[in-house]
Design a protein around this motif. Structure first.
Motif, PDB file in Angstrom:
ATOM      1  N   LEU A 168       0.859  -1.187   0.000  1.00  0.00           N
ATOM      2  CA  LEU A 168       0.000   0.000   0.000  1.00  0.00           C
ATOM      3  C   LEU A 168       0.893   1.234   0.000  1.00  0.00           C
ATOM      4  O   LEU A 168       2.075   1.151   0.368  1.00  0.00           O
ATOM      5  N   PRO A 169       0.366   2.393  -0.376  1.00  0.00           N
ATOM      6  CA  PRO A 169       1.206   3.596  -0.449  1.00  0.00           C
ATOM      7  C   PRO A 169       1.959   3.919   0.843  1.00  0.00           C
ATOM      8  O   PRO A 169       3.087   4.405   0.795  1.00  0.00           O
ATOM      9  N   ASN A 170       1.365   3.629   1.997  1.00  0.00           N
ATOM     10  CA  ASN A 170       2.028   3.942   3.271  1.00  0.00           C
ATOM     11  C   ASN A 170       2.490   2.696   4.018  1.00  0.00           C
ATOM     12  O   ASN A 170       2.705   2.728   5.219  1.00  0.00           O
ATOM     13  N   GLY A 171       2.638   1.568   3.307  1.00  0.00           N
ATOM     14  CA  GLY A 171       3.079   0.331   3.948  1.00  0.00           C
ATOM     15  C   GLY A 171       2.506  -0.881   3.252  1.00  0.00           C
ATOM     16  O   GLY A 171       2.813  -1.164   2.103  1.00  0.00           O
ATOM     17  N   GLY A 172       1.631  -1.577   3.958  1.00  0.00           N
ATOM     18  CA  GLY A 172       1.020  -2.765   3.363  1.00  0.00           C
ATOM     19  C   GLY A 172       0.221  -3.546   4.367  1.00  0.00           C
ATOM     20  O   GLY A 172      -0.052  -3.077   5.482  1.00  0.00           O
ATOM     21  N   ARG A 173      -0.138  -4.745   3.968  1.00  0.00           N
ATOM     22  CA  ARG A 173      -0.865  -5.622   4.876  1.00  0.00           C
ATOM     23  C   ARG A 173      -0.567  -7.071   4.554  1.00  0.00           C
ATOM     24  O   ARG A 173      -0.294  -7.430   3.410  1.00  0.00           O
ATOM     25  N   ILE A 174      -0.624  -7.871   5.608  1.00  0.00           N
ATOM     26  CA  ILE A 174      -0.458  -9.315   5.509  1.00  0.00           C
ATOM     27  C   ILE A 174      -1.775  -9.915   5.951  1.00  0.00           C
ATOM     28  O   ILE A 174      -2.259  -9.627   7.047  1.00  0.00           O
ATOM     29  N   VAL A 175      -2.372 -10.734   5.104  1.00  0.00           N
ATOM     30  CA  VAL A 175      -3.652 -11.372   5.407  1.00  0.00           C
ATOM     31  C   VAL A 175      -3.453 -12.882   5.386  1.00  0.00           C
ATOM     32  O   VAL A 175      -2.779 -13.408   4.502  1.00  0.00           O
ATOM     33  N   LEU A 176      -4.028 -13.557   6.344  1.00  0.00           N
ATOM     34  CA  LEU A 176      -4.040 -15.017   6.354  1.00  0.00           C
ATOM     35  C   LEU A 176      -5.439 -15.452   6.748  1.00  0.00           C
ATOM     36  O   LEU A 176      -5.955 -15.047   7.795  1.00  0.00           O
ATOM     37  N   GLN A 177      -6.072 -16.235   5.873  1.00  0.00           N
ATOM     38  CA  GLN A 177      -7.423 -16.715   6.129  1.00  0.00           C
ATOM     39  C   GLN A 177      -7.538 -18.185   5.760  1.00  0.00           C
ATOM     40  O   GLN A 177      -6.856 -18.657   4.849  1.00  0.00           O
ATOM     41  N   ARG A 220      -1.350 -11.710  15.898  1.00  0.00           N
ATOM     42  CA  ARG A 220      -1.051 -10.855  17.053  1.00  0.00           C
ATOM     43  C   ARG A 220       0.415 -11.028  17.482  1.00  0.00           C
ATOM     44  O   ARG A 220       1.089 -10.054  17.813  1.00  0.00           O
ATOM     45  N   THR A 221       0.884 -12.269  17.438  1.00  0.00           N
ATOM     46  CA  THR A 221       2.264 -12.553  17.818  1.00  0.00           C
ATOM     47  C   THR A 221       3.249 -11.881  16.864  1.00  0.00           C
ATOM     48  O   THR A 221       4.200 -11.233  17.311  1.00  0.00           O
ATOM     49  N   ASP A 227      -8.868  -8.803  13.267  1.00  0.00           N
ATOM     50  CA  ASP A 227      -9.570 -10.032  12.935  1.00  0.00           C
ATOM     51  C   ASP A 227     -10.369  -9.839  11.651  1.00  0.00           C
ATOM     52  O   ASP A 227     -10.929  -8.765  11.411  1.00  0.00           O
ATOM     53  N   LEU A 228     -10.396 -10.881  10.842  1.00  0.00           N
ATOM     54  CA  LEU A 228     -11.182 -10.924   9.609  1.00  0.00           C
ATOM     55  C   LEU A 228     -12.004 -12.203   9.618  1.00  0.00           C
ATOM     56  O   LEU A 228     -11.656 -13.159  10.330  1.00  0.00           O
ATOM     57  N   PRO A 229     -13.068 -12.278   8.821  1.00  0.00           N
ATOM     58  CA  PRO A 229     -13.776 -13.558   8.702  1.00  0.00           C
ATOM     59  C   PRO A 229     -12.793 -14.636   8.232  1.00  0.00           C
ATOM     60  O   PRO A 229     -12.063 -14.435   7.269  1.00  0.00           O
ATOM     61  N   GLY A 230     -12.694 -15.700   8.947  1.00  0.00           N
ATOM     62  CA  GLY A 230     -11.821 -16.803   8.559  1.00  0.00           C
ATOM     63  C   GLY A 230     -10.352 -16.600   8.871  1.00  0.00           C
ATOM     64  O   GLY A 230      -9.524 -17.403   8.480  1.00  0.00           O
ATOM     65  N   GLY A 231      -9.993 -15.522   9.565  1.00  0.00           N
ATOM     66  CA  GLY A 231      -8.579 -15.304   9.871  1.00  0.00           C
ATOM     67  C   GLY A 231      -8.299 -13.926  10.425  1.00  0.00           C
ATOM     68  O   GLY A 231      -9.053 -13.410  11.242  1.00  0.00           O
ATOM     69  N   ALA A 232      -7.213 -13.328   9.945  1.00  0.00           N
ATOM     70  CA  ALA A 232      -6.802 -12.018  10.453  1.00  0.00           C
ATOM     71  C   ALA A 232      -5.835 -11.370   9.467  1.00  0.00           C
ATOM     72  O   ALA A 232      -5.394 -11.989   8.503  1.00  0.00           O
ATOM     73  N   GLU A 233      -5.523 -10.109   9.767  1.00  0.00           N
ATOM     74  CA  GLU A 233      -4.539  -9.371   8.994  1.00  0.00           C
ATOM     75  C   GLU A 233      -3.685  -8.533   9.926  1.00  0.00           C
ATOM     76  O   GLU A 233      -4.083  -8.266  11.067  1.00  0.00           O
ATOM     77  N   VAL A 234      -2.531  -8.149   9.432  1.00  0.00           N
ATOM     78  CA  VAL A 234      -1.699  -7.163  10.103  1.00  0.00           C
ATOM     79  C   VAL A 234      -1.534  -6.020   9.104  1.00  0.00           C
ATOM     80  O   VAL A 234      -1.028  -6.228   7.994  1.00  0.00           O
TER      81      VAL A 234
END
Length: 169
Positions: A65-74, A91-92, A133-140
């Motif tokens: 993303l323009p100011n960083g990004g995201r990691i999603v795992l679902q 979270r860890t 938290d996301l449906p089925g998982g999470a993101e950072v």
């Protein structure tokens, strides 16, 4: 006699088809055990150990993303325990990354030099890591105003995308 001749031709065609199928199966088996696939299978196994969920039935997203990004795992399937494991893992790693600790990606990718992490560690005070938290998982969600940190994050996410064969989702 004519019927016997037709059966012989049919039997020969059947044996030829069977032989071709066996050759194709052997070829696929050889392809699936190439060093690249063995390396990927090992990565997937280490990922399961680190994250607590089957990597083949989970979906990764590494988005710049323009100011960083995201990691999603679902989870790709309904799995209450797997979702809980993903949320705990996110979270860890959020906490670990905030502290400049990138041991988990190093373990998963079997390298002490994960691209981008040296700068991310050095610039850790300027980077925020927010687990959600996301449906089925999470993101950072990872964000910063520092252009050098953004560049390091994008390098890190691109490496993750490639190594996990995640593509752009």
């Amino acid at each position: 006699m004519r019927a016997a001749g037709k059966r012989s031709v049919t039997a020969e065609r059947f044996l030829l088809a069977l032989t071709l199928l066996q050759i194709a199966a052997c070829s696929r088996k050889e392809q699936s055990s190439t060093p690249a696939d063995s390396s990927f299978a090992a990565l997937q196994q280490r990922g399961e150990t680190a994250m607590g969920v089957d990597q083949y039935t989970s979906q990764h997203v590494f988005e710049s993303l323009p100011n960083g990004g995201r990691i999603v795992l679902q989870r790709a399937e309904s799995d209450f325990a797997g979702v809980a494991a993903i949320r705990a893992h996110m979270r860890t790693i959020s906490s670990s990354f905030r502290n400049g600790d990138f041991a988990v990606p190093g373990f998963v990718h079997a390298t002490s030099d994960v691209p981008g992490t040296a700068a991310m560690k050095r610039l850790r005070a300027e980077i925020s890591y927010t687990p959600r938290d996301l449906p089925g998982g999470a993101e950072v969600v990872i964000s910063t105003r520092n252009p050098e940190a953004v560049s390091a994050l994008h390098e890190f996410l691109a490496f993750q995308r490639k190594d996990h064969r995640a593509g752009m989702h």
